[in-house]
Motif scaffolding. Structure first.
Motif, PDB file in Angstrom:
ATOM      1  N   LYS A  89      -9.434  -2.257   8.542  1.00  0.00           N
ATOM      2  CA  LYS A  89      -9.065  -3.304   7.448  1.00  0.00           C
ATOM      3  C   LYS A  89      -8.653  -4.704   8.152  1.00  0.00           C
ATOM      4  CE  LYS A  89      -5.921  -4.334   3.421  1.00  0.00           C
ATOM      5  NZ  LYS A  89      -7.096  -4.251   2.633  1.00  0.00           N
ATOM      6  N   ARG A  90      -9.513  -5.630   7.815  1.00  0.00           N
ATOM      7  CA  ARG A  90      -9.548  -6.900   8.199  1.00  0.00           C
ATOM      8  C   ARG A  90      -8.685  -7.974   7.814  1.00  0.00           C
ATOM      9  NH1 ARG A  90     -11.964  -6.511  12.598  1.00  0.00           N
ATOM     10  NH2 ARG A  90     -13.499  -5.071  13.029  1.00  0.00           N
ATOM     11  N   GLY A  91      -8.322  -8.976   8.529  1.00  0.00           N
ATOM     12  CA  GLY A  91      -7.782 -10.442   8.009  1.00  0.00           C
ATOM     13  C   GLY A  91      -6.498  -9.775   8.094  1.00  0.00           C
ATOM     14  N   VAL A  92      -5.922  -8.840   8.676  1.00  0.00           N
ATOM     15  CA  VAL A  92      -4.559  -8.321   8.436  1.00  0.00           C
ATOM     16  C   VAL A  92      -3.520  -8.742   9.561  1.00  0.00           C
ATOM     17  CG1 VAL A  92      -2.893  -6.462   8.195  1.00  0.00           C
ATOM     18  CG2 VAL A  92      -5.177  -6.386   7.038  1.00  0.00           C
ATOM     19  N   ASN A 123       0.816  -9.810   6.886  1.00  0.00           N
ATOM     20  CA  ASN A 123       0.513 -10.740   5.744  1.00  0.00           C
ATOM     21  C   ASN A 123      -0.174 -10.210   4.540  1.00  0.00           C
ATOM     22  OD1 ASN A 123      -1.813 -10.131   7.118  1.00  0.00           O
ATOM     23  ND2 ASN A 123      -2.809 -12.257   6.905  1.00  0.00           N
ATOM     24  N   GLN A 124      -0.567  -9.068   4.494  1.00  0.00           N
ATOM     25  CA  GLN A 124      -1.006  -8.396   3.398  1.00  0.00           C
ATOM     26  C   GLN A 124      -0.056  -7.399   2.898  1.00  0.00           C
ATOM     27  OE1 GLN A 124      -5.135  -7.528   3.365  1.00  0.00           O
ATOM     28  NE2 GLN A 124      -5.617  -9.148   4.778  1.00  0.00           N
ATOM     29  N   GLY A 125       1.084  -7.474   3.158  1.00  0.00           N
ATOM     30  CA  GLY A 125       2.144  -6.434   2.683  1.00  0.00           C
ATOM     31  C   GLY A 125       2.668  -5.494   3.859  1.00  0.00           C
ATOM     32  N   ILE A 126       3.114  -4.191   3.338  1.00  0.00           N
ATOM     33  CA  ILE A 126       3.680  -3.406   4.326  1.00  0.00           C
ATOM     34  C   ILE A 126       2.814  -1.991   4.190  1.00  0.00           C
ATOM     35  CG2 ILE A 126       5.613  -1.735   4.501  1.00  0.00           C
ATOM     36  CD1 ILE A 126       7.663  -3.903   3.440  1.00  0.00           C
ATOM     37  N   PHE A 127       2.440  -1.519   5.396  1.00  0.00           N
ATOM     38  CA  PHE A 127       1.602  -0.272   5.572  1.00  0.00           C
ATOM     39  C   PHE A 127       2.592   0.631   6.172  1.00  0.00           C
ATOM     40  CE2 PHE A 127      -1.229  -3.899   5.875  1.00  0.00           C
ATOM     41  CZ  PHE A 127      -2.257  -3.463   5.056  1.00  0.00           C
ATOM     42  N   ASP A 139      -6.641  -5.289  11.685  1.00  0.00           N
ATOM     43  CA  ASP A 139      -7.053  -6.380  12.778  1.00  0.00           C
ATOM     44  C   ASP A 139      -7.097  -7.572  11.951  1.00  0.00           C
ATOM     45  OD1 ASP A 139      -8.542  -6.704  15.287  1.00  0.00           O
ATOM     46  OD2 ASP A 139      -9.795  -7.757  13.987  1.00  0.00           O
ATOM     47  N   LYS A 140      -6.518  -8.601  12.890  1.00  0.00           N
ATOM     48  CA  LYS A 140      -6.361  -9.887  12.229  1.00  0.00           C
ATOM     49  C   LYS A 140      -7.814 -10.556  12.172  1.00  0.00           C
ATOM     50  CE  LYS A 140      -4.455 -13.231  14.687  1.00  0.00           C
ATOM     51  NZ  LYS A 140      -3.594 -13.892  15.626  1.00  0.00           N
ATOM     52  N   GLN A 141      -8.753 -10.244  12.829  1.00  0.00           N
ATOM     53  CA  GLN A 141     -10.188 -10.822  12.799  1.00  0.00           C
ATOM     54  C   GLN A 141     -10.861 -10.779  11.780  1.00  0.00           C
ATOM     55  OE1 GLN A 141     -10.934 -13.066  15.092  1.00  0.00           O
ATOM     56  NE2 GLN A 141      -9.859 -12.204  17.035  1.00  0.00           N
ATOM     57  N   GLN A 142     -11.497 -11.440  11.186  1.00  0.00           N
ATOM     58  CA  GLN A 142     -12.404 -11.250   9.906  1.00  0.00           C
ATOM     59  C   GLN A 142     -13.620 -10.265  10.090  1.00  0.00           C
ATOM     60  OE1 GLN A 142     -11.213 -11.889   7.072  1.00  0.00           O
ATOM     61  NE2 GLN A 142      -9.664 -13.024   7.624  1.00  0.00           N
ATOM     62  N   MET A 195       0.856  -1.326  -0.048  1.00  0.00           N
ATOM     63  CA  MET A 195      -0.055  -0.068   0.106  1.00  0.00           C
ATOM     64  C   MET A 195       0.859   1.133   0.075  1.00  0.00           C
ATOM     65  SD  MET A 195      -3.033   0.939   2.594  1.00  0.00           S
ATOM     66  CE  MET A 195      -4.231  -0.184   1.918  1.00  0.00           C
ATOM     67  N   LYS A 196       0.635   2.198  -0.954  1.00  0.00           N
ATOM     68  CA  LYS A 196       1.595   3.458  -1.177  1.00  0.00           C
ATOM     69  C   LYS A 196       1.126   4.506  -0.318  1.00  0.00           C
ATOM     70  CE  LYS A 196       2.627   2.223  -5.937  1.00  0.00           C
ATOM     71  NZ  LYS A 196       2.751   2.640  -7.474  1.00  0.00           N
ATOM     72  N   GLU A 197      -0.001   4.554   0.177  1.00  0.00           N
ATOM     73  CA  GLU A 197      -0.641   5.451   1.257  1.00  0.00           C
ATOM     74  C   GLU A 197       0.204   5.690   2.317  1.00  0.00           C
ATOM     75  OE1 GLU A 197      -4.797   7.457   2.755  1.00  0.00           O
ATOM     76  OE2 GLU A 197      -4.666   5.576   1.989  1.00  0.00           O
TER      77      GLU A 197
END
Length: 353
Positions: A95-98, A115-119, A34-37, A1-3
């Motif tokens: 943003k969930r599942g992260v 697990n979904q990249g770098i923020f 958050d890691k929760q869905q 994510m570039k932001e």
């Protein structure tokens, strides 16, 4: 994510949502991961019959009252529903599942590796609580016990213990409540290091919060304060615990120092067999992902002044109880800490922007 965000909040439970409310009011560009869905935080994984310790009127996040419950203390499903609707009501950016793996800092920016990249962000709020770091004492023979053995974190209901002679370990609220529930379906013994102490029947979580607040204020002013009558660690007499008291099952069998293949050895030297053990022995702090930034002790505690990190500029830790703010692990006590944290973040941007 570039932001690049002004603030990223790690954890979308009650602490993360309270911070989100004040970040939104401050008009900061923030993201909650958050890691929760789904919404609900640790409440999603708690045992089925868990309730709040305070009435709904005194259990709200900032800005929006929890709806009244037909029960004196709101049920687990009511708390989850409230947290979910609170998140939607304020349109909090979640943003969930992260799952956060680690956080690094390069010059004035943080990188949240997940697990979904770098923020990327300018400030971090750690709000992951304790649920992911259950504690079980390292007693001799722990690995030898062949029966069912779980931590309260993984306990859902008594169904799995029907007909199993069960030992519940721990003198806190979770120990008392799980003894109360499992003793209805099987033979249960309760192991505690000290005699369990129960609060007066009329004392609930809101009263305890007021005691904690008065104690906190007195300490800040250097004044003495005696809260011994209402020790914050004593057991709250929620309805299931009152019912169990009437049945006479809330009696400690004392402590043990060793496990065997089939049970435990009590401090008296007597051996006793059990089919299952439920460890209600508390939690550390779920802060492993901060180890690249700060030093944490064996419980996961880092050095802070209230919620602000003393080691890394731009890092705050919210909702970890007395460590980062008086009563900040409770819904009713969280507001002050969240509000103060966002105020400090606003001041931080005035200095560093």
């Amino acid at each position: 994510m570039k932001e690049t965000f002004d603030t990223i909040v790690i954890g979308g439970g009650q602490s993360g949502l309270a911070c989100g409310y004040y970040l939104r009011r401050a008009k900061l560009n923030f993201l909650i991961i958050d890691k929760q869905q789904v919404a609900g935080g640790a409440w999603l994984n708690a045992w089925d019959s868990l309730t709040l310790f305070s009435p709904a009127d005194y259990s709200s996040l900032p800005g929006w009252l929890m709806p009244k419950s037909e029960n004196k203390f709101p049920l687990k499903k009511e708390v989850i529903d409230y947290l979910s609707k609170y998140e939607a009501h304020y349109q909090l950016n979640v943003k969930r599942g992260v799952e956060t793996i680690q956080i690094t800092k390069d010059n004035s920016f943080f990188q949240v590796h997940s697990n979904q990249g770098i923020f990327k962000c300018k400030t971090i709020i750690s709000a992951t609580g304790t649920w992911e770091n259950p504690f079980i004492p390292k007693l001799k023979g722990l690995e030898n016990f062949k029966g069912l053995q779980i931590h309260s974190r993984n306990y859902k209901n008594p169904d799995a213990f029907v007909g199993l002679k069960t030992l519940v370990v721990g003198e806190g609220n979770s120990g008392a409540q799980i003894v109360a529930e499992t003793s209805k379906v099987t033979t249960v013994k309760w192991s505690t290091k000290r005699d369990p102490e129960f609060l007066p029947d009329e004392v609930d979580g809101y009263y305890l919060f007021n005691v904690a607040t008065a104690k906190y204020k007195a300490e800040k002013e250097g004044k003495p304060f005696d809260a011994s009558q209402y020790n914050l660690g004593n057991i709250v007499m929620v309805p299931p615990v009152k019912e169990a008291r009437k049945r006479g099952v809330l009696v400690s069998s004392g402590s043990f120092h060793k496990l065997t293949k089939n049970g435990v050895v009590w401090d008296s030297g007597m051996e006793e067999e059990f089919d299952a053990i439920i460890w209600c022995t508390g939690f550390g702090y779920a802060t492993d992902y901060l180890k690249s930034l700060v030093k944490t002790d064996e419980r996961g505690i880092a050095k802070t002044q209230e919620s602000r990190s003393l080691e890394v500029d731009g890092l705050w830790l919210v909702g970890y109880g007395g460590w980062t703010g008086y009563a900040s692990a409770t819904l009713v006590g969280l507001n002050r800490t969240a509000k103060q944290t966002i105020k400090e973040i606003e001041e931080y941007f005035k200095v560093y922007s």
